[in-house]
Design a protein around this motif. Sequence first.
Motif, short mmCIF file in Angstrom:
data_model
loop_
_atom_site.label_atom_id
_atom_site.label_comp_id
_atom_site.label_asym_id
_atom_site.label_seq_id
_atom_site.Cartn_x
_atom_site.Cartn_y
_atom_site.Cartn_z
N GLN A 92 0.81 -1.22 0.00
CA GLN A 92 0.00 0.00 0.00
C GLN A 92 0.84 1.27 0.00
OE1 GLN A 92 -3.46 0.11 -0.26
NE2 GLN A 92 -3.05 -2.05 -0.72
N GLY A 93 2.13 1.13 0.28
CA GLY A 93 3.00 2.31 0.33
C GLY A 93 3.27 2.88 -1.05
N GLU A 94 3.89 4.05 -1.07
CA GLU A 94 4.16 4.75 -2.32
C GLU A 94 5.61 4.64 -2.75
OE1 GLU A 94 2.84 8.74 -1.77
OE2 GLU A 94 0.72 8.19 -1.53
N ALA A 95 6.35 3.73 -2.12
CA ALA A 95 7.76 3.57 -2.46
C ALA A 95 7.90 2.98 -3.86
CB ALA A 95 8.44 2.66 -1.44
N PRO A 96 9.01 3.25 -4.55
CA PRO A 96 9.23 2.63 -5.87
C PRO A 96 9.34 1.12 -5.74
CG PRO A 96 11.20 3.78 -5.10
CD PRO A 96 10.10 4.15 -4.17
N GLU A 97 9.19 0.43 -6.86
CA GLU A 97 9.11 -1.03 -6.83
C GLU A 97 10.37 -1.68 -6.26
OE1 GLU A 97 7.24 -4.53 -6.95
OE2 GLU A 97 6.36 -2.55 -7.36
N ASP A 98 11.55 -1.14 -6.59
CA ASP A 98 12.78 -1.76 -6.06
C ASP A 98 12.85 -1.64 -4.54
OD1 ASP A 98 13.16 1.00 -6.11
OD2 ASP A 98 15.31 0.84 -6.54
N ARG A 99 12.32 -0.53 -4.03
CA ARG A 99 12.27 -0.35 -2.58
C ARG A 99 11.31 -1.36 -1.94
NH1 ARG A 99 14.86 1.30 1.95
NH2 ARG A 99 13.44 2.18 3.47
N LYS A 100 10.16 -1.58 -2.58
CA LYS A 100 9.20 -2.56 -2.06
C LYS A 100 9.80 -3.96 -2.04
CE LYS A 100 4.87 -0.19 -3.23
NZ LYS A 100 3.60 -0.27 -3.98
N GLN A 101 10.51 -4.30 -3.12
CA GLN A 101 11.13 -5.62 -3.18
C GLN A 101 12.15 -5.78 -2.05
OE1 GLN A 101 10.26 -8.14 -5.23
NE2 GLN A 101 8.66 -6.81 -6.01
N ALA A 102 12.90 -4.72 -1.78
CA ALA A 102 13.88 -4.77 -0.68
C ALA A 102 13.18 -4.96 0.66
CB ALA A 102 14.71 -3.49 -0.66
N GLU A 103 12.03 -4.28 0.85
CA GLU A 103 11.29 -4.42 2.10
C GLU A 103 10.73 -5.83 2.26
OE1 GLU A 103 11.08 -2.24 4.65
OE2 GLU A 103 12.57 -1.19 3.44
N HIS A 104 10.28 -6.43 1.16
CA HIS A 104 9.82 -7.82 1.22
C HIS A 104 10.96 -8.76 1.62
CE1 HIS A 104 5.65 -7.58 0.00
NE2 HIS A 104 5.94 -6.88 -1.09
#
Length: 706
Positions: free
Chosen positions: A347-359
């Motif tokens: 649901q966050g607005e971070a870019p996709e590479d950032r989301k992948q890092a968080e996962h």
Amino acid sequence: MLDQARSLLQKYYGYPAFRPGQEQAIESILKGNDTVAIMPTGGGKSICYQIPALLLDGVTLVVSPLISLMKDQVDALNQIGIPATFINSSLTGAEVADRIQGARLGRFKLIYVAPERLESGAFLRLLDALDVAMVAIDEAHCLSEWGHDFRPSYRAIAPALAELRSRPLVSAFTATATPEVIEDIRSQLALRAENVFSTGFGRDNLSFTVVRGENKRDFVMQYIKARPNQSGIIYAATRKEVDQLHQYLQTKGYSVGKYHAGLNEDERKLAQEAFLYDDTLLMVATNAFGMGIDKSNVRFVIHHNLPKNIEAYYQEAGRAGRDGEPSECTLLFHPRDAQLHKFFIEQGEAPEDRKQAEHRKLQSMVDYGYTTQCLHRTIVEYFGETDAEDCGRCSNCTGNYEIEDVTVEAQKVFSCVKRMNEQFGVTMISDVLKGSKNKRIRDMRLDRLPTYGLMKKLTKNAISDLIKVFIAEGYLALEGGQYPVVKLQPRSVAVLRGEEQVLHKTLKPLKQAQAAGNEALFEELRALRREIAEAEHVPPFVIFSDQTLRELSDYAPKEMDELLKVKGIGERKLEKYGAAFLEAIARFELEAREVPEAAAAASDDEGDTPSHRVSYELFRDGKSVEAIAAERGMSANTVERHLFRAAEEGCELAWERLIQAEYEAQVMAAATELQAEKLKPIKEALPDEVSYTTIRGALLKQRLGK
């Protein structure tokens, strides 16, 4: 200059030698090098910039993230005689200008500021008039987008440094930073030299435990019952969970506060101060609570839910045992907790590479919950340490488990992953192994695989848990973001060939912690510490840490010069508090000789009732304070404090049995006349026979409307 630094360490802090890593970081700073220091929470990072600040010409600016944190540190510095102040949004413009002028005149060696302050051109112009010798950045991981607690306001630091007429030394300090974050810190600050010092991420005084499959509320109750009079934090994921757990513990008679973003600022401040001052021993909170808490005597941290990554977990768990005393960190693990974090990531607005890092970070946290390897080593290896050894203290090292051979189950799982072409997630693999008849499996013809139904005797949850254990142990891996697929890893090949055995550890029920040392004297010294803290209006740990009180209670020194041998007692604190603590130790030993041994022992029938409630029940039954003290082997002052604490929790108290009417009137008259918030001015205005306990009791009675 290192000799001078060692001398200052003993004089102000009461320590004969630096901790590992401190001396190297201090030497680097004193040689004029920009410096990055990574030290575990409680490892003494602040000393690494505070002592150089005393030796450098000019003032040191300390960038600190929270008002409460900088206030606590300034209070602690002033307590030991180091001139420091802070500048933040709680001050008026005139007050800011006055403090800058004070620094210009040499009244302060350290000024603490929030990073947002550096975005103000007016403040930078004031600052430029000072001789700023060093800028020290606390919680430096907040600089990095790849860290767990990125704060955009920290990005104001580098431009502010460029605005100053001469660039000061820069030092940066953090407890939780991966190699990627460390490099980002150096890049963001444009550090001129590669002086990065790491003492390692290990905390030898902490023991880690993961608990799976327990009723969380029942576990928390049993845990805190086994640890009466210990201070602890319980982290929960949502405001609702905090409210519910807080209410439940209150109904059970525990002294507990709560903290989350849904409370107003005054409510949060009151809760935080009550915890800092030991008015409440337990705090139930969301992750909004903690960074500003410099409380040294937190004995345990429980995570009621899974944190979003290991950085956040280690920082929050690391709030236990800052004084170096043995402390416990427990994670109540349930895999469904990860779903909430996955939702927030997507649901966050971070870019996709950032989301992948968080996962990926979240998956590392889940792996921690399933691993059978040393928990402490798992954490420090995450931060880049490659030579860590098993700690021998955590729940995976202590032998508190049963070992099961799951080689056959592992072969079934790995074979199923292979036959499904490594294209599915944990849920689908579990369904196939269970022999599920759902439509999707039939439509994809997965029910025709030879591994279909191979583990039908197990529940789907048990199969899923086993797969996650194999992921945590490196036999399998997850690839992808929100919906990752399971991939075979090289380790699985030997298992499929029958060349390697797979063992699984299952935890047994936890043992209760045992108290150590002279606990009765320790409690007496805690009571004295709190009395002094109330008089000076500072948190108790600012007077002495629990570690210092432990040494005092273990060795029971008799002379002033013996006190200087106790860690944490420097010259200033010896002068201010030494006589009072020597007197308390001598009084305790005299009373211990006079009280019969049988009476001094704690009553066997107290059971799980909190200690202060035992004293209250005896008082309610008609026993005097003195009789309770004799029966329970403690001082009258401690019993009186127990009764006041019970009153704060809503218990009815016969106040006339505790406070003489004439003393109460005198206390209230002095308090009204002086309009004092602190106890010390009131005490000084009253006859000597009116004790701090009486003053506190009278004020508490009025506050409670009794």
